[in-house]
Motif scaffolding. Structure first.
Motif, PDB file in Angstrom:
ATOM      1  N   THR A  12       0.870  -1.111   0.082  1.00  0.00           N
ATOM      2  CA  THR A  12      -0.035   0.176  -0.269  1.00  0.00           C
ATOM      3  C   THR A  12       0.621   1.392   0.121  1.00  0.00           C
ATOM      4  OG1 THR A  12      -0.146  -0.255   2.230  1.00  0.00           O
ATOM      5  CG2 THR A  12      -2.409  -1.193   1.370  1.00  0.00           C
ATOM      6  N   ASP A  53      -8.516   1.809  -0.021  1.00  0.00           N
ATOM      7  CA  ASP A  53      -8.330   1.205  -0.149  1.00  0.00           C
ATOM      8  C   ASP A  53      -8.863   2.686  -1.557  1.00  0.00           C
ATOM      9  OD1 ASP A  53     -10.806   1.477  -0.183  1.00  0.00           O
ATOM     10  OD2 ASP A  53     -11.959  -0.499  -0.927  1.00  0.00           O
ATOM     11  N   PHE A  55      -7.935   5.361  -4.399  1.00  0.00           N
ATOM     12  CA  PHE A  55      -6.716   5.633  -4.945  1.00  0.00           C
ATOM     13  C   PHE A  55      -6.015   7.032  -5.106  1.00  0.00           C
ATOM     14  CE2 PHE A  55      -3.547   4.983  -8.967  1.00  0.00           C
ATOM     15  CZ  PHE A  55      -3.527   3.795  -8.347  1.00  0.00           C
ATOM     16  N   ASN A 144      -2.737   1.178  -3.718  1.00  0.00           N
ATOM     17  CA  ASN A 144      -3.806   1.799  -3.557  1.00  0.00           C
ATOM     18  C   ASN A 144      -3.446   3.223  -4.176  1.00  0.00           C
ATOM     19  OD1 ASN A 144      -2.121   2.122  -1.324  1.00  0.00           O
ATOM     20  ND2 ASN A 144      -3.842   2.714  -0.424  1.00  0.00           N
TER      21      ASN A 144
END
Length: 191
Positions: A12, A53, A55, A144
């Protein structure tokens, strides 16, 4: 696009930034500053956003290009509501944008950060701030989002309204009453 691959899956944005040397001040600022939903303080920090999550694209500032006094304000634990708002808006949101923003030799775009400030992205720099020299400093793909590493920081430039209403500046009138000229002028601009 470089990949922040750890052997089994993409990291991440938060995990990747955590793996970088010299980012602890930025992480401390992100994890100690709470986000807002409208005018209400939430229970989520900006660090939570980088783990979520959603973006996003993050421009990691060079820790040495941020003043020690600024780091002290941004990293402060138990910030007041106003301190959270200012640290978020004036520093953290200036380094995060929604969606994917990559850098290439043909890059020439305006990027709107979470702070609603617009920065010009050119090959090799954003708002005139160069990317850190070396490999793996731009277009780092994460689970992400995308990470870019700056050799500087993105400065917050207040609008006239923000400047006038940012700090209350009281002046005593001849009869001893306080006159908040910035608030009055700001209210006029707001209308």
């Amino acid at each position: 696009i470089y990949s922040s691959y750890n052997g089994s899956e993409l990291l991440t944005v938060a995990e990747y930034i955590e793996s970088l040397e010299g980012t602890q001040d930025f992480i401390d600022a992100l994890s100690s500053t709470y986000m807002f939903n409208g005018d209400k303080l939430t229970l989520d920090t900006y660090w939570d956003l980088l783990k979520s999550d959603q973006f996003i694209t993050v421009w990691v500032p060079n820790k040495d290009k941020v003043d020690a006094d600024d780091w002290a304000k941004y990293k402060k634990e138990d910030k007041t509501t106003l301190e959270n708002k200012r640290a978020g808006q004036e520093f953290i949101q200036n380094h995060i944008a929604r969606f994917r923003h990559t850098v290439s030799k043909k890059t020439d775009e305006k990027i709107i950060m979470l702070s609603n400030k617009t920065f010009s992205s050119q090959p090799g720099s954003i708002d005139g701030i160069p990317y850190m020299a070396g490999a793996n400093t731009i277009n780092i793909r994460c689970k992400n989002g995308i990470v870019h590493i700056l050799d500087g920081r993105l400065r917050y430039r207040p609008t006239i309204y923000e400047y006038l209403t940012r700090n209350s500046h009281d002046i005593k009138t001849e009869n001893g009453n306080l006159f908040d000229y910035r608030g009055i002028i700001g209210d006029w601009f707001d209308k």
